[in-house]
Design a protein around this motif. Structure first.
Motif, PDB file in Angstrom:
ATOM      1  N   PRO A   2       0.868  -1.149   0.043  1.00 55.65           N
ATOM      2  CA  PRO A   2       0.124  -0.029  -0.030  1.00 55.65           C
ATOM      3  C   PRO A   2       0.796   1.293  -0.035  1.00 55.65           C
ATOM      4  CG  PRO A   2       0.095  -1.269   2.312  1.00 55.65           C
ATOM      5  CD  PRO A   2       0.568  -1.851   1.115  1.00 55.65           C
ATOM      6  N   PRO A   3       0.356   2.304  -0.612  1.00 50.23           N
ATOM      7  CA  PRO A   3       1.108   3.532  -0.581  1.00 50.23           C
ATOM      8  C   PRO A   3       1.467   3.967   0.725  1.00 50.23           C
ATOM      9  CG  PRO A   3      -1.098   4.042  -1.124  1.00 50.23           C
ATOM     10  CD  PRO A   3      -1.048   2.517  -1.170  1.00 50.23           C
ATOM     11  N   LYS A   4       2.315   4.780   0.867  1.00 52.68           N
ATOM     12  CA  LYS A   4       2.968   5.387   2.436  1.00 52.68           C
ATOM     13  C   LYS A   4       2.018   6.325   2.605  1.00 52.68           C
ATOM     14  CE  LYS A   4       7.792   4.937   2.516  1.00 52.68           C
ATOM     15  NZ  LYS A   4       9.070   5.685   2.856  1.00 52.68           N
ATOM     16  N   THR A   5       1.858   6.611   3.900  1.00 61.06           N
ATOM     17  CA  THR A   5       1.149   7.793   4.456  1.00 61.06           C
ATOM     18  C   THR A   5       1.961   9.258   4.236  1.00 61.06           C
ATOM     19  OG1 THR A   5       1.901   7.841   6.564  1.00 61.06           O
ATOM     20  CG2 THR A   5      -0.032   6.448   6.147  1.00 61.06           C
ATOM     21  N   ILE A   6       1.255  10.083   4.190  1.00 58.97           N
ATOM     22  CA  ILE A   6       2.234  11.429   3.982  1.00 58.97           C
ATOM     23  C   ILE A   6       3.087  11.597   5.057  1.00 58.97           C
ATOM     24  CG2 ILE A   6       2.150  13.953   4.102  1.00 58.97           C
ATOM     25  CD1 ILE A   6      -0.481  13.645   2.474  1.00 58.97           C
ATOM     26  N   LYS A   7       2.656  11.193   6.384  1.00 64.52           N
ATOM     27  CA  LYS A   7       3.368  11.394   7.251  1.00 64.52           C
ATOM     28  C   LYS A   7       4.931  10.492   7.486  1.00 64.52           C
ATOM     29  CE  LYS A   7       3.576  11.559  12.567  1.00 64.52           C
ATOM     30  NZ  LYS A   7       2.704  11.616  13.697  1.00 64.52           N
ATOM     31  N   SER A   8       4.430   9.348   7.182  1.00 66.93           N
ATOM     32  CA  SER A   8       5.611   8.242   6.748  1.00 66.93           C
ATOM     33  C   SER A   8       6.539   8.859   5.649  1.00 66.93           C
ATOM     34  CB  SER A   8       5.399   7.060   6.808  1.00 66.93           C
ATOM     35  OG  SER A   8       4.671   6.606   5.486  1.00 66.93           O
ATOM     36  N   SER A   9       6.075   9.381   4.711  1.00 63.75           N
ATOM     37  CA  SER A   9       6.952   9.948   3.729  1.00 63.75           C
ATOM     38  C   SER A   9       7.863  11.052   4.062  1.00 63.75           C
ATOM     39  CB  SER A   9       5.993  10.142   2.357  1.00 63.75           C
ATOM     40  OG  SER A   9       5.609   9.095   1.881  1.00 63.75           O
ATOM     41  N   LEU A  10       7.092  11.806   5.139  1.00 64.64           N
ATOM     42  CA  LEU A  10       7.848  13.063   5.384  1.00 64.64           C
ATOM     43  C   LEU A  10       8.987  12.612   6.168  1.00 64.64           C
ATOM     44  CD1 LEU A  10       4.939  15.277   6.369  1.00 64.64           C
ATOM     45  CD2 LEU A  10       6.526  15.948   4.579  1.00 64.64           C
ATOM     46  N   LEU A  11       8.686  11.733   7.391  1.00 67.50           N
ATOM     47  CA  LEU A  11       9.900  11.172   8.011  1.00 67.50           C
ATOM     48  C   LEU A  11      11.024  10.421   7.261  1.00 67.50           C
ATOM     49  CD1 LEU A  11      10.661  10.552  10.773  1.00 67.50           C
ATOM     50  CD2 LEU A  11       9.229   8.350  10.894  1.00 67.50           C
ATOM     51  N   GLY A  12      10.353   9.742   6.320  1.00 64.73           N
ATOM     52  CA  GLY A  12      11.585   9.253   5.336  1.00 64.73           C
ATOM     53  C   GLY A  12      12.544  10.282   4.563  1.00 64.73           C
ATOM     54  N   MET A  13      11.837  11.405   4.248  1.00 66.16           N
ATOM     55  CA  MET A  13      12.353  12.644   3.552  1.00 66.16           C
ATOM     56  C   MET A  13      13.341  13.027   4.499  1.00 66.16           C
ATOM     57  SD  MET A  13      12.146  16.044   3.896  1.00 66.16           S
ATOM     58  CE  MET A  13      10.639  16.364   4.083  1.00 66.16           C
ATOM     59  N   LEU A  14      12.962  13.324   6.003  1.00 62.01           N
ATOM     60  CA  LEU A  14      13.787  13.995   6.609  1.00 62.01           C
ATOM     61  C   LEU A  14      15.049  13.051   6.999  1.00 62.01           C
ATOM     62  CD1 LEU A  14      11.186  15.473   9.246  1.00 62.01           C
ATOM     63  CD2 LEU A  14      12.585  16.646   7.568  1.00 62.01           C
ATOM     64  N   GLU A  15      14.787  11.616   7.171  1.00 57.76           N
ATOM     65  CA  GLU A  15      15.820  10.709   7.448  1.00 57.76           C
ATOM     66  C   GLU A  15      16.993  10.829   6.184  1.00 57.76           C
ATOM     67  OE1 GLU A  15      13.662   7.008   7.735  1.00 57.76           O
ATOM     68  OE2 GLU A  15      13.620   7.192   9.772  1.00 57.76           O
ATOM     69  N   ASP A  16      16.350  11.177   5.115  1.00 61.89           N
ATOM     70  CA  ASP A  16      17.362  11.185   3.955  1.00 61.89           C
ATOM     71  C   ASP A  16      18.164  12.335   3.704  1.00 61.89           C
ATOM     72  OD1 ASP A  16      16.592   8.588   3.079  1.00 61.89           O
ATOM     73  OD2 ASP A  16      15.019   9.269   1.643  1.00 61.89           O
ATOM     74  N   LEU A  17      17.968  13.534   4.454  1.00 66.00           N
ATOM     75  CA  LEU A  17      18.527  14.685   4.449  1.00 66.00           C
ATOM     76  C   LEU A  17      19.962  14.608   5.256  1.00 66.00           C
ATOM     77  CD1 LEU A  17      15.615  17.562   4.988  1.00 66.00           C
ATOM     78  CD2 LEU A  17      16.709  16.672   2.682  1.00 66.00           C
ATOM     79  N   GLY A  18      20.852  15.037   4.802  1.00 61.72           N
ATOM     80  CA  GLY A  18      21.990  15.067   5.615  1.00 61.72           C
ATOM     81  C   GLY A  18      21.870  16.097   6.614  1.00 61.72           C
ATOM     82  N   GLU A  19      23.138  16.131   7.516  1.00 63.73           N
ATOM     83  CA  GLU A  19      22.938  17.037   8.590  1.00 63.73           C
ATOM     84  C   GLU A  19      22.774  18.432   8.285  1.00 63.73           C
ATOM     85  OE1 GLU A  19      25.720  18.215  12.596  1.00 63.73           O
ATOM     86  OE2 GLU A  19      25.766  15.891  11.909  1.00 63.73           O
TER      87      GLU A  19
END
Length: 149
Positions: A2-19
């Motif tokens: 199933p597609p990710k929720t917006i919140k889980s996608s936001l969390l994933g995006m923040l995880e992928d950002l460098g410091e």
């Protein structure tokens, strides 16, 4: 899957950002001039889970997505913005209403900033007069009525 929720996608995006990118993201989030605004204490020295919670509780999921995409583009994280946008396309139009909640989880029973901006824009277009919406029957009756010169 199933597609990710917006919140889980936001969390994933923040995880992928460098410091450094995360620091810029946080700074741009605090520097926004539009309402609602995020308080420094809500994101300063917070981890990515707290930041994603603040985004969603402040703006709702679709609003948090919009704000995040804007910020990502402002800080030149265009690839991350495109990935987030594509991951969340399926989440946006589910036909289910989205209820805004305060940080305690209670429903917010007031017009959103987006709704207030819309009304203000309509009033400005009407020269400051209060804008009212007519019922379909009223519009039809006015259209059929003979015009007076």
């Amino acid at each position: 899957m199933p597609p990710k929720t917006i919140k889980s996608s936001l969390l994933g995006m923040l995880e992928d950002l460098g410091e450094n990118q995360l620091k810029k993201f946080r700074s741009q989030l605090l520097d926004r001039r539009e309402e609602p605004r995020v308080r420094r204490s809500a994101v300063e020295n917070k981890d990515i889970i707290d930041i994603s919670d603040v985004l969603v509780s402040t703006f709702t999921e679709p609003g948090a997505l919009k704000v995040s995409l804007e910020i990502l583009r402002e800080i030149d994280c265009n690839e991350e913005a495109e990935r987030l946008d594509s991951q969340t396309k399926a989440c946006l139009d589910t036909g289910n209403p989205i209820f805004r909640r305060n940080p305690k989880g209670e429903l917010v029973i007031e017009a959103s900033q987006e709704a207030r901006n819309h009304v203000a824009g309509r009033q400005q277009q009407a020269g400051g007069r209060r804008v009212t919406v007519k019922k379909p029957e009223e519009v039809e009756a006015e259209a059929k009525a003979p015009r007076r010169l």
